[in-house]
Design a protein around this motif. Structure first.
Motif, mmCIF file in Angstrom:
data_model
loop_
_atom_site.group_PDB
_atom_site.id
_atom_site.type_symbol
_atom_site.label_atom_id
_atom_site.label_comp_id
_atom_site.label_asym_id
_atom_site.label_seq_id
_atom_site.Cartn_x
_atom_site.Cartn_y
_atom_site.Cartn_z
ATOM 1 N N GLU A 298 9.344 14.230 12.093
ATOM 2 C CA GLU A 298 8.821 14.284 10.599
ATOM 3 C C GLU A 298 8.145 12.995 10.219
ATOM 4 N N ALA A 299 8.798 11.902 10.693
ATOM 5 C CA ALA A 299 8.105 10.722 10.201
ATOM 6 C C ALA A 299 6.617 10.507 10.690
ATOM 7 N N LYS A 300 6.660 11.031 12.088
ATOM 8 C CA LYS A 300 5.327 10.837 12.618
ATOM 9 C C LYS A 300 4.392 11.778 12.173
ATOM 10 N N GLU A 301 4.695 13.084 11.409
ATOM 11 C CA GLU A 301 3.979 13.841 10.807
ATOM 12 C C GLU A 301 3.494 13.498 9.761
ATOM 13 N N ILE A 302 4.345 12.625 8.786
ATOM 14 C CA ILE A 302 3.961 12.007 7.576
ATOM 15 C C ILE A 302 2.687 11.133 7.751
ATOM 16 N N CYS A 303 2.907 10.258 8.900
ATOM 17 C CA CYS A 303 1.867 9.253 9.286
ATOM 18 C C CYS A 303 0.452 10.120 9.747
ATOM 19 N N ASP A 304 0.726 11.079 10.552
ATOM 20 C CA ASP A 304 -0.584 12.007 10.870
ATOM 21 C C ASP A 304 -1.146 12.583 9.848
ATOM 22 N N GLU A 305 -0.260 13.061 8.736
ATOM 23 C CA GLU A 305 -0.960 13.432 7.469
ATOM 24 C C GLU A 305 -1.692 12.816 6.729
ATOM 25 N N ASP A 306 -1.214 11.542 6.564
ATOM 26 C CA ASP A 306 -1.630 10.524 5.701
ATOM 27 C C ASP A 306 -2.897 10.006 6.281
ATOM 28 N N GLU A 307 -3.069 9.824 7.614
ATOM 29 C CA GLU A 307 -4.266 9.528 8.191
ATOM 30 C C GLU A 307 -5.342 10.510 7.946
ATOM 31 N N LYS A 308 -5.012 11.917 7.914
ATOM 32 C CA LYS A 308 -6.114 12.629 7.838
ATOM 33 C C LYS A 308 -6.450 12.640 6.334
ATOM 34 N N GLY B 56 0.792 -1.075 -0.054
ATOM 35 C CA GLY B 56 0.035 -0.055 -0.046
ATOM 36 C C GLY B 56 0.835 1.330 0.086
ATOM 37 N N ALA B 57 0.634 2.153 -0.832
ATOM 38 C CA ALA B 57 1.784 3.143 -1.347
ATOM 39 C C ALA B 57 1.587 4.181 0.188
ATOM 40 N N PRO B 58 0.578 4.531 0.880
ATOM 41 C CA PRO B 58 0.790 5.318 1.964
ATOM 42 C C PRO B 58 1.639 4.661 3.166
ATOM 43 N N LEU B 59 1.312 3.377 3.315
ATOM 44 C CA LEU B 59 2.075 2.513 4.211
ATOM 45 C C LEU B 59 3.492 2.493 3.986
ATOM 46 N N LEU C 147 -4.895 -1.817 6.379
ATOM 47 C CA LEU C 147 -3.928 -2.511 6.449
ATOM 48 C C LEU C 147 -2.688 -1.886 5.300
ATOM 49 N N ALA C 148 -3.089 -1.229 4.367
ATOM 50 C CA ALA C 148 -2.267 -0.558 3.415
ATOM 51 C C ALA C 148 -2.021 1.030 3.505
ATOM 52 N N THR C 149 -2.551 1.459 4.609
ATOM 53 C CA THR C 149 -2.657 2.998 5.028
ATOM 54 C C THR C 149 -2.380 3.074 6.275
ATOM 55 N N ILE C 150 -2.446 4.308 6.983
ATOM 56 C CA ILE C 150 -2.338 4.608 8.325
ATOM 57 C C ILE C 150 -3.655 4.892 9.041
ATOM 58 N N ASN C 151 -4.102 3.750 9.471
ATOM 59 C CA ASN C 151 -5.184 3.550 10.457
ATOM 60 C C ASN C 151 -6.777 3.567 9.830
ATOM 61 N N TRP C 152 -6.746 4.414 8.778
ATOM 62 C CA TRP C 152 -8.266 4.625 8.180
ATOM 63 C C TRP C 152 -8.629 3.822 6.920
ATOM 64 N N GLY C 153 -7.493 3.751 6.156
ATOM 65 C CA GLY C 153 -7.950 3.198 4.799
ATOM 66 C C GLY C 153 -8.197 4.479 3.680
ATOM 67 N N THR C 154 -8.008 4.233 2.613
ATOM 68 C CA THR C 154 -8.504 5.203 1.645
ATOM 69 C C THR C 154 -10.196 5.293 1.166
ATOM 70 N N ALA C 155 -10.354 4.064 1.381
ATOM 71 C CA ALA C 155 -12.067 3.977 0.587
ATOM 72 C C ALA C 155 -13.059 3.030 1.702
ATOM 73 N N THR C 156 -12.423 2.547 2.529
ATOM 74 C CA THR C 156 -13.215 1.690 3.257
ATOM 75 C C THR C 156 -13.769 2.191 4.454
ATOM 76 N N SER C 157 -13.053 3.031 5.105
ATOM 77 C CA SER C 157 -13.528 3.776 6.382
ATOM 78 C C SER C 157 -14.030 5.110 6.189
ATOM 79 N N PRO C 158 -15.174 5.703 6.372
ATOM 80 C CA PRO C 158 -16.302 5.366 7.336
ATOM 81 C C PRO C 158 -17.491 4.835 6.621
ATOM 82 N N ILE C 159 -17.002 4.160 5.247
ATOM 83 C CA ILE C 159 -18.099 3.927 4.291
ATOM 84 C C ILE C 159 -18.746 2.587 4.587
#
Length: 130
Positions: A73-83, A5-8, A118-130
């Protein structure tokens, strides 16, 4: 690197740079490690983007602050991706609700690649909250 997964992959690469600094803060070591990461998966855009972002942020930083800034900075990248992922899901939900309200029947959704958490940081790109 054994993630999908690209984000992860990008997040893993960012923390990989931080761990390389922890192992040896010598700029030559970090540069070689960064290049090795990029070459491990040269078509992974998020990997290269994250490594380049990390290298830019640590450029010119003294060794006494290097590790702290890298992990921050690594944490910031993760936080941004989650948003980003959360917003993709919320915006997608609004579109799906609009389609449902128009059709008044089931809305079929096809996701591309691994869109789950599993391919992103916590949320997923399409499956949460749908």
């Amino acid at each position: 690197m054994e993630v999908r997964g690209a984000p992860l992959i990008g997040a893993t690469a960012a923390y990989g740079i931080a761990l390389a600094i922890k192992e040896n803060p010598d700029p030559n070591h970090i540069e070689k490690y960064a290049e090795n990461l990029i070459q491990s998966r040269p078509t992974a855009i998020n990997l290269k983007w994250a490594v380049n972002r990390m290298m830019k942020i640590i450029s010119g930083i003294g060794k006494d602050q290097l590790l702290e800034i890298a992990f921050k900075e690594a944490k910031e990248i993760c936080d941004e991706d989650e948003k980003f992922c959360k917003n993709i899901g919320l915006n997608g939900l609004a579109i799906i609700e609009e389609i449902y309200n128009r059709k008044k029947s089931t809305v079929n959704i096809l996701t591309h690649c691994n869109a789950g958490w599993l391919a992103t940081i916590n949320w997923g790109t399409a499956t949460s909250p749908i």
